[in-house]
Motif scaffolding. Structure first.
Motif, PDB file in Angstrom:
ATOM      1  N   CYS A 196       0.947  -1.287  -0.005  1.00 25.50           N
ATOM      2  CA  CYS A 196       0.084  -0.049  -0.024  1.00 25.50           C
ATOM      3  C   CYS A 196       0.735   1.188  -0.170  1.00 25.50           C
ATOM      4  O   CYS A 196       0.546   2.318  -0.846  1.00 25.50           O
ATOM      5  CB  CYS A 196      -0.886   0.041   1.160  1.00 25.50           C
ATOM      6  SG  CYS A 196      -2.074   1.367   1.174  1.00 25.50           S
ATOM      7  N   TYR A 197       1.862   1.321   0.989  1.00 23.70           N
ATOM      8  CA  TYR A 197       2.603   2.516   0.989  1.00 23.70           C
ATOM      9  C   TYR A 197       3.689   2.732  -0.173  1.00 23.70           C
ATOM     10  O   TYR A 197       3.945   3.884  -0.438  1.00 23.70           O
ATOM     11  CB  TYR A 197       3.315   2.815   2.273  1.00 23.70           C
ATOM     12  CG  TYR A 197       4.480   1.910   2.719  1.00 23.70           C
ATOM     13  CD1 TYR A 197       5.790   2.024   2.077  1.00 23.70           C
ATOM     14  CD2 TYR A 197       4.242   0.842   3.512  1.00 23.70           C
ATOM     15  CE1 TYR A 197       6.932   1.271   2.643  1.00 23.70           C
ATOM     16  CE2 TYR A 197       5.426   0.044   4.054  1.00 23.70           C
ATOM     17  CZ  TYR A 197       6.601   0.209   3.368  1.00 23.70           C
ATOM     18  OH  TYR A 197       7.628  -0.486   3.904  1.00 23.70           O
ATOM     19  N   CYS A 199       3.063   1.820  -3.246  1.00 22.09           N
ATOM     20  CA  CYS A 199       2.234   2.083  -4.286  1.00 22.09           C
ATOM     21  C   CYS A 199       1.986   3.747  -4.238  1.00 22.09           C
ATOM     22  O   CYS A 199       1.944   4.422  -5.380  1.00 22.09           O
ATOM     23  CB  CYS A 199       0.831   1.473  -4.571  1.00 22.09           C
ATOM     24  SG  CYS A 199       1.258  -0.441  -5.091  1.00 22.09           S
ATOM     25  N   LEU A 200       1.444   4.043  -3.046  1.00 24.98           N
ATOM     26  CA  LEU A 200       1.326   5.407  -2.787  1.00 24.98           C
ATOM     27  C   LEU A 200       2.481   6.359  -3.202  1.00 24.98           C
ATOM     28  O   LEU A 200       2.376   7.290  -3.729  1.00 24.98           O
ATOM     29  CB  LEU A 200       0.969   5.674  -1.499  1.00 24.98           C
ATOM     30  CG  LEU A 200      -0.345   5.096  -1.045  1.00 24.98           C
ATOM     31  CD1 LEU A 200      -0.862   5.483   0.519  1.00 24.98           C
ATOM     32  CD2 LEU A 200      -1.512   6.359  -1.712  1.00 24.98           C
ATOM     33  N   TYR A 201       3.713   6.032  -2.749  1.00 22.86           N
ATOM     34  CA  TYR A 201       4.836   6.717  -2.965  1.00 22.86           C
ATOM     35  C   TYR A 201       5.052   6.664  -4.714  1.00 22.86           C
ATOM     36  O   TYR A 201       5.425   7.580  -5.127  1.00 22.86           O
ATOM     37  CB  TYR A 201       6.171   5.831  -2.297  1.00 22.86           C
ATOM     38  CG  TYR A 201       6.411   6.510  -0.987  1.00 22.86           C
ATOM     39  CD1 TYR A 201       6.669   7.772  -0.858  1.00 22.86           C
ATOM     40  CD2 TYR A 201       6.281   5.483  -0.004  1.00 22.86           C
ATOM     41  CE1 TYR A 201       7.145   8.193   0.479  1.00 22.86           C
ATOM     42  CE2 TYR A 201       6.494   5.918   1.278  1.00 22.86           C
ATOM     43  CZ  TYR A 201       6.841   7.118   1.608  1.00 22.86           C
ATOM     44  OH  TYR A 201       7.228   7.785   2.824  1.00 22.86           O
ATOM     45  N   HIS A 204       2.475   9.014  -6.009  1.00 26.26           N
ATOM     46  CA  HIS A 204       2.629  10.418  -5.968  1.00 26.26           C
ATOM     47  C   HIS A 204       3.899  11.184  -6.349  1.00 26.26           C
ATOM     48  O   HIS A 204       3.900  12.019  -7.001  1.00 26.26           O
ATOM     49  CB  HIS A 204       2.426  10.695  -4.169  1.00 26.26           C
ATOM     50  CG  HIS A 204       1.208  10.711  -3.942  1.00 26.26           C
ATOM     51  ND1 HIS A 204       0.477   9.432  -3.628  1.00 26.26           N
ATOM     52  CD2 HIS A 204       0.277  11.651  -3.355  1.00 26.26           C
ATOM     53  CE1 HIS A 204      -0.654   9.705  -3.267  1.00 26.26           C
ATOM     54  NE2 HIS A 204      -0.894  11.112  -3.021  1.00 26.26           N
ATOM     55  N   THR A 305      -5.074  10.972   0.817  1.00 31.69           N
ATOM     56  CA  THR A 305      -3.768  10.284   1.246  1.00 31.69           C
ATOM     57  C   THR A 305      -3.511  10.993   2.717  1.00 31.69           C
ATOM     58  O   THR A 305      -3.502  10.148   3.582  1.00 31.69           O
ATOM     59  CB  THR A 305      -2.584  10.617   0.299  1.00 31.69           C
ATOM     60  OG1 THR A 305      -3.028  10.148  -0.955  1.00 31.69           O
ATOM     61  CG2 THR A 305      -1.543   9.784   0.738  1.00 31.69           C
ATOM     62  N   TRP A 308      -6.149   9.616   5.165  1.00 27.45           N
ATOM     63  CA  TRP A 308      -5.775   8.289   5.428  1.00 27.45           C
ATOM     64  C   TRP A 308      -4.630   8.000   6.234  1.00 27.45           C
ATOM     65  O   TRP A 308      -4.608   7.110   7.368  1.00 27.45           O
ATOM     66  CB  TRP A 308      -5.427   7.499   4.072  1.00 27.45           C
ATOM     67  CG  TRP A 308      -5.094   5.914   4.285  1.00 27.45           C
ATOM     68  CD1 TRP A 308      -6.001   4.947   4.454  1.00 27.45           C
ATOM     69  CD2 TRP A 308      -3.796   5.324   4.084  1.00 27.45           C
ATOM     70  NE1 TRP A 308      -5.078   3.700   4.519  1.00 27.45           N
ATOM     71  CE2 TRP A 308      -3.945   4.097   4.613  1.00 27.45           C
ATOM     72  CE3 TRP A 308      -2.448   6.126   3.992  1.00 27.45           C
ATOM     73  CZ2 TRP A 308      -2.665   3.380   4.397  1.00 27.45           C
ATOM     74  CZ3 TRP A 308      -1.547   5.216   3.784  1.00 27.45           C
ATOM     75  CH2 TRP A 308      -1.471   3.836   4.254  1.00 27.45           C
TER      76      TRP A 308
END
Length: 349
Positions: A196-197, A199-201, A204, A305, A308
């Protein structure tokens, strides 16, 4: 793990062979690309992987000075792939020669060992990225002199070498983290959280790079990496047996401040700054993404984001507080039982 000699012979290209020798395989690919520079024909293709592409040179009117900038483009994918291989090698070196040696001394359980390795790898990365990003911000004088640099003179399609190389390395690192979930044999219950984190990095940072929001992304990344560095450094101390809560307290305070900073800068940039200088006649093909749907999408992504992250933060603090309360109740019960026993002993005598 790569970089370690194994006595047991494994079938070539089997799962265990790839896992144990993935760093060596990545090193071979890197060496092949570097050797390609030695020959004229392969060098034309190898340079795309190794060197930063899309150089643009500007000269002053009197030709007395030149300015070198870099644009973004499809060839950056090859460069990102090369530095992703470099990241895999560095990951293996840190794991083999630093973290594994510390693990042997601490004698951690498998669960703690996995979390220790994760925090160790991220702590090294956040430290390096924070120092690098802060040095870039310090070198770019305009950031100190112009608070509206995040939207002034948009689009920021022309980047300095350090800015572009920073983004290339950032994207490469987080992309390398995806196969590392397989190479490091991460536990199944930990994969969704890490995935999850990661993919967020990727989303973004890549979004800031592609949409020519490098200034905003860089300004937001540096304090965020500082906060994450403090958190993972505190985790390392915690797993090593030194139960120091000051690090987590500092992290909690800075975490909330950085979330507010991120929201404030994002609202100012997308809601006010870019909205005022919107130019519909400047096409997207020229690097202009200052249109209403893109601004709403970017601001929505940032806000969701941050919300969350705050939700996860609050749950973490509540869980920590409940654990502390349980420990305090248990200590009180033990203390009261001891007091009762000491009072009864003289009566028996």
């Amino acid at each position: 793990m790569g970089l370690r000699r194994k006595n047991k012979s494994l079938a070539v290209l089997s799962h265990e062979f790839v896992i144990q020798n993935h760093a060596d395989i990545a090193s071979c690919l890197v060496m092949c690309l570097l050797l390609g520079l030695m020959f004229e024909d392969p060098a034309k293709y190898a340079i795309i992987f190794i060197a930063v592409q899309y150089n643009v040179t500007y000269t002053t009117d009197d030709n007395s000075e030149q300015f070198h900038f870099y644009d973004s483009g499809p060839k950056d994918i090859a460069t990102i792939f090369f530095y992703m291989l470099i990241a895999i090698n560095l990951h293996a070196v840190i794991q083999e020669y630093i973290l594994n040696k510390i693990n042997r001394r601490l004698h951690l359980s498998k669960t703690k060992c996995s979390k220790f390795n994760e925090s160790g790898q991220l702590a090294f990365f956040y430290l390096f990225s924070f120092i690098w990003g802060a040095s870039i911000l310090n070198a770019v004088r305009r950031i100190h002199d112009e608070p509206n640099i995040t939207w002034k003179d948009y689009s920021h399609s022309h980047m300095l070498f350090q800015v572009k190389f920073f983004y290339i390395c950032q994207i490469a690192y987080w992309l390398h983290a995806l196969p590392e979930l397989y190479f490091q044999k991460i536990r199944k219950e930990d994969i969704p959280r890490q995935l999850c984190y990661i993919c967020l990095y990727i989303v973004h940072i890549s979004g800031a790079y592609i949409l020519n929001l490098q200034h905003l992304g860089l300004i937001l990344m540096v304090p965020h990496y500082l906060v994450e560095l403090i958190f993972h450094a505190s985790c390392l101390f915690y797993f090593s047996g030194e139960n120091k809560q000051k690090g987590f307290t500092i992290w909690a305070l800075l975490f909330v401040m950085v979330r507010l900073l991120t929201l404030t800068l994002s609202v100012l940039t997308f809601g006010f700054g870019l909205a005022r200088i919107e130019n519909p006649h400047f096409p997207i093909t020229d690097g202009n993404f200052d249109v209403l749907p893109v601004r709403i999408g970017c601001l929505g992504a940032v806000c969701l984001t941050q919300a969350w992250m705050m939700w996860k933060f609050i749950n973490f603090q509540l869980k920590k507080w409940r654990k502390h309360v349980k420990n305090q109740i248990a200590k009180k019960i033990i203390a009261t039982t001891k007091n009762k026993q000491t009072k009864k002993e003289p009566n028996r005598g």
